[in-house]
Design an enzyme around this catalytic site. Structure first.
Site, PDB file in Angstrom:
ATOM      1  N   GLY A  10     -36.395 -20.834  42.231  1.00 42.98           N
ATOM      2  CA  GLY A  10     -35.335 -19.882  41.874  1.00 42.98           C
ATOM      3  C   GLY A  10     -34.371 -19.657  43.031  1.00 42.98           C
ATOM      4  N   TYR A 125     -36.898  -5.651  30.396  1.00 44.65           N
ATOM      5  CA  TYR A 125     -37.007  -6.261  31.733  1.00 44.65           C
ATOM      6  C   TYR A 125     -37.227  -5.170  32.790  1.00 44.65           C
ATOM      7  CZ  TYR A 125     -35.272  -8.302  36.120  1.00 44.65           C
ATOM      8  OH  TYR A 125     -35.128  -8.695  37.426  1.00 44.65           O
ATOM      9  N   LYS A 129     -40.464  -4.695  35.311  1.00 42.73           N
ATOM     10  CA  LYS A 129     -40.358  -4.701  36.781  1.00 42.73           C
ATOM     11  C   LYS A 129     -40.918  -3.386  37.348  1.00 42.73           C
ATOM     12  CE  LYS A 129     -38.731  -7.466  39.095  1.00 42.73           C
ATOM     13  NZ  LYS A 129     -39.338  -8.684  39.726  1.00 42.73           N
TER      14      LYS A 129
HETATM   15  N1  LIG Z   1     -31.089 -12.350  39.549  1.00 55.29           N
HETATM   16  C1  LIG Z   1     -30.751 -11.065  39.664  1.00 55.29           C
HETATM   17  O1  LIG Z   1     -29.588 -10.665  39.465  1.00 55.29           O
HETATM   18  C2  LIG Z   1     -31.805 -10.046  40.080  1.00 55.29           C
HETATM   19  C3  LIG Z   1     -31.453  -8.693  40.143  1.00 55.29           C
HETATM   20  C4  LIG Z   1     -32.426  -7.774  40.542  1.00 55.29           C
HETATM   21  C5  LIG Z   1     -33.698  -8.188  40.873  1.00 55.29           C
HETATM   22  N2  LIG Z   1     -34.012  -9.515  40.781  1.00 55.29           N
HETATM   23  C6  LIG Z   1     -35.379  -9.928  41.129  1.00 55.29           C
HETATM   24  O2  LIG Z   1     -35.297 -10.770  42.283  1.00 55.29           O
HETATM   25  C7  LIG Z   1     -36.294 -11.778  42.229  1.00 55.29           C
HETATM   26  C8  LIG Z   1     -35.665 -13.145  42.461  1.00 55.29           C
HETATM   27  O3  LIG Z   1     -34.686 -13.372  41.460  1.00 55.29           O
HETATM   28  P1  LIG Z   1     -33.952 -14.783  41.317  1.00 55.29           P
HETATM   29  O4  LIG Z   1     -32.533 -14.509  40.928  1.00 55.29           O
HETATM   30  O5  LIG Z   1     -34.246 -15.636  42.504  1.00 55.29           O
HETATM   31  O6  LIG Z   1     -34.714 -15.369  40.029  1.00 55.29           O
HETATM   32  P2  LIG Z   1     -34.545 -16.811  39.353  1.00 55.29           P
HETATM   33  O7  LIG Z   1     -33.521 -17.603  40.066  1.00 55.29           O
HETATM   34  O8  LIG Z   1     -34.392 -16.549  37.881  1.00 55.29           O
HETATM   35  O9  LIG Z   1     -35.964 -17.486  39.613  1.00 55.29           O
HETATM   36  C9  LIG Z   1     -37.122 -17.024  38.974  1.00 55.29           C
HETATM   37  C10 LIG Z   1     -38.293 -17.797  39.514  1.00 55.29           C
HETATM   38  O10 LIG Z   1     -39.471 -17.314  38.842  1.00 55.29           O
HETATM   39  C11 LIG Z   1     -40.188 -18.441  38.382  1.00 55.29           C
HETATM   40  N3  LIG Z   1     -40.969 -18.115  37.192  1.00 55.29           N
HETATM   41  C12 LIG Z   1     -40.563 -17.484  36.069  1.00 55.29           C
HETATM   42  N4  LIG Z   1     -41.581 -17.409  35.193  1.00 55.29           N
HETATM   43  C13 LIG Z   1     -42.655 -18.019  35.784  1.00 55.29           C
HETATM   44  C14 LIG Z   1     -43.988 -18.262  35.383  1.00 55.29           C
HETATM   45  N5  LIG Z   1     -44.463 -17.875  34.188  1.00 55.29           N
HETATM   46  N6  LIG Z   1     -44.812 -18.898  36.249  1.00 55.29           N
HETATM   47  C15 LIG Z   1     -44.373 -19.328  37.462  1.00 55.29           C
HETATM   48  N7  LIG Z   1     -43.101 -19.112  37.899  1.00 55.29           N
HETATM   49  C16 LIG Z   1     -42.255 -18.472  37.060  1.00 55.29           C
HETATM   50  C17 LIG Z   1     -39.117 -19.460  38.039  1.00 55.29           C
HETATM   51  O11 LIG Z   1     -39.712 -20.731  37.926  1.00 55.29           O
HETATM   52  P3  LIG Z   1     -39.054 -21.879  36.973  1.00 55.29           P
HETATM   53  O12 LIG Z   1     -37.922 -22.441  37.761  1.00 55.29           O
HETATM   54  O13 LIG Z   1     -40.178 -22.827  36.774  1.00 55.29           O
HETATM   55  O14 LIG Z   1     -38.624 -21.181  35.713  1.00 55.29           O
HETATM   56  C18 LIG Z   1     -38.199 -19.305  39.254  1.00 55.29           C
HETATM   57  O15 LIG Z   1     -38.719 -19.993  40.363  1.00 55.29           O
HETATM   58  C19 LIG Z   1     -37.019 -11.584  40.899  1.00 55.29           C
HETATM   59  O16 LIG Z   1     -38.193 -10.841  41.136  1.00 55.29           O
HETATM   60  C20 LIG Z   1     -36.070 -10.768  40.066  1.00 55.29           C
HETATM   61  O17 LIG Z   1     -36.742  -9.957  39.118  1.00 55.29           O
HETATM   62  C21 LIG Z   1     -33.100 -10.453  40.410  1.00 55.29           C
END
Ligand SMILES: NC(=O)c1ccc[n+]([C@@H]2O[C@H](COP(=O)([O-])OP(=O)(O)OC[C@H]3O[C@@H](n4cnc5c(N)ncnc54)[C@H](OP(=O)(O)O)[C@@H]3O)[C@@H](O)[C@H]2O)c1
Length: 285
Positions: A10, A125, A129
């Protein structure tokens, strides 16, 4: 230190791995092929086998609208798996960093949320969280809960990339202007997360780039910096109905970072400029 990072495919996990390696830590990346978050036993076994000093748990179910139709899967992935990983961290004595979100708050009002403000997620969601936060706080003492928002990084899809793609085919766009928050550049955040894990200043923190904007203001700045001639017309959220309700107020107070002596992230406009350079250097990412 030996540090296990989840979600390395991710946006954030990718940059956390790079930051750890650049500081000489032993970084162990876990992707879905190492274990699925929904397989709690496999998650626990991986932690026991690798025996890290710290876990930075970046992986999550992040499809906010789809979560309204997959509430159970979202809760198991974000709440259940976090509980399982936190329990494993306790067993091996590892520090635990849990990434959370502005979505744990109701998103009302117009002042920044303090870290201990009343929770009240407006969508599935956010609820999942928050369940992750609760698990971490119930099981552990040596934890960091870090709430972030509006994330962009080189290794994944995000609002900046969407705007740049739309600019190829549009010279005018309508963008929501009644949701206010702060963008977060994963490279800047990764530095702070590694600063945290190297410390023992445990607690709940908010960490985004500095400054607030609406999505419409963010879009206008993306086009300005990227030299794209796209006219942005601000519209209310009601013009773009989505399955999941979005918070209108995503402002997060950084008082906890200041009190602990952690350095705040740079201004979001500065982060955007560096991100556009990074995208330019990595066009195929
Ligand atoms: N994106 C935002 O705007 C945002 C805002 C607030 C908080 N956050 C939090 O910040 C963190 C990082 O976000 P990000 O943007 O880097 O997320 P992201 O790019 O969507 O990446 C999510 C990661 O989680 C993995 N994942 C999802 N389901 C899985 C499963 N069942 N088993 C193993 N791996 C799994 C995905 O793997 P695959 O590639 O295999 O799917 C990917 O590596 C998360 O905790 C998110 O909740 C994000």
């Amino acid at each position: 230190m030996k540090i296990l990072v989840t979600g390395v495919t991710g946006q954030l996990g990718h940059d956390v791995m790079l930051e750890l390696q650049s500081r000489g830590h032993e970084a162990i990346g876990a992707a879905r092929k190492e274990f699925s978050l929904t397989d709690f036993e496999a998650a626990r076994a991986f932690v026991e086998r690798t025996h890290p000093d710290a876990i930075i748990h970046c992986a999550a179910y992040t499809a906010v609208d789809r979560a309204e139709d997959e509430k159970d899967l979202c809760m198991i992935t974000n709440g259940g798996a976090t509980r399982a990983l936190a329990a494993a961290a306790k067993d091996v004595g590892a520090k635990f960093v849990y990434l959370s979100t502005d979505y744990v708050f109701p998103g009302t009002g117009d002042t920044p949320y303090e870290t201990d403000a009343l929770k009240g997620p407006a969508n599935a969601y956010g609820l999942s969280k928050l369940a992750g936060e609760t698990a971490v706080q119930e099981l552990l003492d040596a934890y960091f809960i870090v709430r972030i928002s509006w994330v962009f990084g080189v290794n994944g899809k995000n609002f900046v990339r969407t705007m740049l793609r739309l600019a190829e085919t549009h010279d005018a766009l309508t963008v929501v202007d009644d949701q206010i928050g702060s963008p977060t550049y994963t490279k800047d955040l990764a530095r702070l997360l590694v600063d945290m894990v190297e410390s023992e200043k445990y607690g709940v923190y908010h960490a985004t780039n500095e400054g607030f904007c609406s999505w419409a203001e963010f879009a206008s700045e993306i086009f300005r910096q990227a030299g794209k001639h796209v006219t942005v017309t601000p519209v209310p959220s009601s013009a773009y109905p989505t399955k999941a309700t979005r918070p209108k107020n995503s402002r997060l107070s950084k008082a906890a970072l200041d009190a602990a002596g952690f350095q705040r992230l740079p201004a979001w406009q500065d982060a955007l400029a560096r991100y556009l350079c990074e995208l330019h250097k990595n066009p195929n990412k």
